[in-house]
Structure formats: structure tokens, C-alpha cells
Design an enzyme around this catalytic site. Structure first.
Site, PDB file in Angstrom:
ATOM      1  N   LYS A 228      -4.766  42.126  49.266  1.00 33.51           N
ATOM      2  CA  LYS A 228      -5.042  43.477  49.774  1.00 33.51           C
ATOM      3  C   LYS A 228      -6.161  44.172  49.011  1.00 33.51           C
ATOM      4  O   LYS A 228      -6.553  43.753  47.918  1.00 33.51           O
ATOM      5  CB  LYS A 228      -3.760  44.322  49.755  1.00 33.51           C
ATOM      6  N   ARG A 262       5.673  38.880  50.092  1.00 36.64           N
ATOM      7  CA  ARG A 262       5.016  38.523  51.349  1.00 36.64           C
ATOM      8  C   ARG A 262       3.579  38.134  51.026  1.00 36.64           C
ATOM      9  O   ARG A 262       2.778  38.983  50.634  1.00 36.64           O
ATOM     10  CB  ARG A 262       5.075  39.728  52.300  1.00 36.64           C
TER      11      ARG A 262
END
Ligand code: 7PJ
Length: 283
Positions: A228, A262
Site C-alpha cells: 500500500k 491480507r
């Protein structure tokens, strides 16, 4: 390590997830436009092969998503989302011994994929779409409730908080209550701080640092930080060069009590978890 206050056996359809230890959730995007792997796994056979390799690399769950939530991504219709996700869920359920998580906010997708063998509903909107609470309740599956303020399209336009941690905690507490009212008990809920969703870099870092506060809500935590922008911003790295930063956060998330990571890079993250487990098992 933190003392956990939640049941350790999570019933996910016909499989059980042992939450006394951390697990890897492998990301399987079946979208044409996701930020790091969009378009790679759209066809069921390609998706199946990728899921198979993530399972072999140590994933306990595969998270199938048909809607890109990156800022500015186009809205996907229910039928388009179903067309993307349903054949993949069906193929995975038929071929692989793994818990299938469905990354969706759409009640119809929850209903159809639970029928096809999904084991978990992962909703970045925390069941706030009309009918989502009821569809999730009827599925009998556990749900992951993620914090986000606003909608993906606009959430990164100057997000502000007076009390970041307090607001995230209050939001998750309210969604837990909404779940309880439709019969989804806290023993069926996983919580997620929602890194990158309506948060600046400083918000993400602060929320990560203080993540253990959220354990007081009494549910296991899922963390999604893989590749991210918070990694990219700190390290000044493009999406393809965020592995080491992502692994550092994976190790730190486990140390702070997270039980599901995740991630895109399953084998590498599974090594991180195994190494931590070896140390924790020592005398
Ligand atoms: C998350 C997610 C996350 C949960 C995405 C991306 C964006 N679901 N779906 N938590 N992120 N529960 O992978 O960068 O952080 S899509």
C-alpha cells in the site's frame, strides 16, 4: 504478545480457522483495474492457478475481490461483480482445500457466493450497503468489518479526524452492534482498521502503532497493508518495490496482535509468521 479475548475457532462454512495463531490471507483480484495486479487473474483458470500457488505458499484464506476500491476506480454493477467473482469462487471451492473469503459490499454477491462455497465475507464498507447486514446474517458466515470514512471514490480527499483512534474504535463498535441486532454475534466478527481507506500517511502510521487498542473490542484483527501507499510514501518506492516494507509491517502487525494478514506476497509473509512462531515457542 497481547492477551487475546476472542474465541480461537472461527467456523467458516465447512472449514474452521484456528485463530490461536496468525494466518496469511492471499489476495486474488479478479478486477481489470486493481492497483498492483489488475487484470492478471480475471479468467477462472488463471485465478485458480494463482490461488493454488498461494495455498501451496502457505495461505489459509484466499480473498476474492471483483470491485477495485482504489480511489477513482469506476463503480461496478452488481451483475458485473457477480460475473467476475462467482465463477472463481465456484472453481476454488471445487478444486482447493482453502477458506474462500469474498471481498464484497454487495448483498447479492454475498448471497450467491455463500451458496457456492465461500467461507468468509470481507466488506470494506462494514455491511453498510442496504441489505448487506441481512444478507451476511443469512449466509451464516463470519464477516470482516473494516473501518472507512466515506466512499472509495472520494475517501482520500483530505481525510480528517479529531480523534483518529477513538473514531475508528467507535465506528467498529457501532458496526459490531448493528451486526448483533441482525444475529451476527461478535464470535462471527473480524475487525480491520482499514489502512489506506480515508487516511493520510500520518493517520495510517498512528493507527498502526496504536492498533492493540482495538483488541479491546474483543474480536480478532485483520490487517491489510501489503504494497500500500503508506509503504510507498515512507520508503519512496513504487508498487513493485514495496515487499520489504510490507514484510516489516507484517511482522509488526503480528507482534501487535493481528491474526490475519491480507497480502499479495504469501510465501514471504508465511516465512515471517513461521519465524515469529519459532521464537514465541521457545522457552
Ligand atoms: C483491504 C481490503 C484491507 C480488508 C482492500 C488493497 C485495496 N479488505 N480490501 N482490509 N484492502 N479487510 O488491497 O490495497 O485493508 S483492496
Amino acid at each position: 504478545m497481547n492477551v487475546q479475548q476472542f474465541p480461537t475457532r472461527l467456523s467458516c462454512g465447512n472449514r474452521v480457522l484456528d485463530l490461536s495463531r496468525p494466518h496469511v490471507m492471499g489476495i486474488l483480484n479478479v478486477t481489470p483495474d486493481s492497483f498492483s495486479d489488475g487484470g492478471l487473474y480475471g479468467r477462472p483458470d488463471a485465478a485458480l492457478r494463482h490461488a493454488e500457488s498461494m495455498l501451496a505458499a502457505g495461505a489459509s484464506l484466499i480473498d476474492v475481490g471483483g470491485e477495485s476500491t482504489r480511489p477513482g476506480a469506476p463503480v461496478v454493477s452488481t451483475s458485473e461483480e457477480l460475473d467476475r467473482v462467482a465463477p472463481v469462487v465456484e472453481a476454488l471451492a471445487r478444486e482447493l482445500d482453502v477458506i474462500i473469503s469474498v471481498d464484497t459490499s454487495t448483498p447479492e454477491v454475498m448471497r450467491e457466493t455463500s451458496r457456492l462455497g465461500a467461507g468468509l465475507i470481507n466488506d470494506v464498507r462494514a455491511l453498510r450497503r442496504p441489505g448487506a447486514l441481512e444478507a451476511a446474517a443469512a449466509s451464516g458466515l463470519p464477516v470482516c468489518l473494516m473501518h472507512m470514512k466515506g466512499e472509495p471514490g472520494t475517501m482520500q480527499q483530505d481525510p480528517r479526524y479529531l480523534d483518529l483512534l477513538g473514531e475508528v474504535q467507535a465506528f467498529l463498535r457501532e458496526r459490531l452492534q448493528a451486526c448483533a441486532e441482525v444475529g451476527i454475534g461478535a464470535d462471527r466478527v473480524i475487525l480491520d482498521p482499514g489502512f489506506g481507506f480515508a487516511k493520510t500517511l500520518q493517520h495510517n502510521l498512528s493507527l498502526f502503532k496504536h492498533m492493540p487498542v482495538l483488541l479491546a473490542l474483543g474480536c480478532p484483527l485483520l490487517v491489510g497493508v501489503s504494497r500500500k501507499s503508506m509503504v510507498g510514501q515512507v520508503l519512496q518506492r513504487d508498487v513493485g518495490e514495496r515487499l520489504y516494507g510490507s514484510l516489516a509491517l507484517a511482522a509488526l502487525a503480528v507482534a501487535k496482535g493481528a491474526r490475519i494478514l491480507r497480502v499479495h506476497d504469501v510465501a514471504e509473509t508465511a516465512d515471517v509468521i513461521r519465524m515469529i512462531a519459532a521464537v514465541e515457542a521457545a522457552e
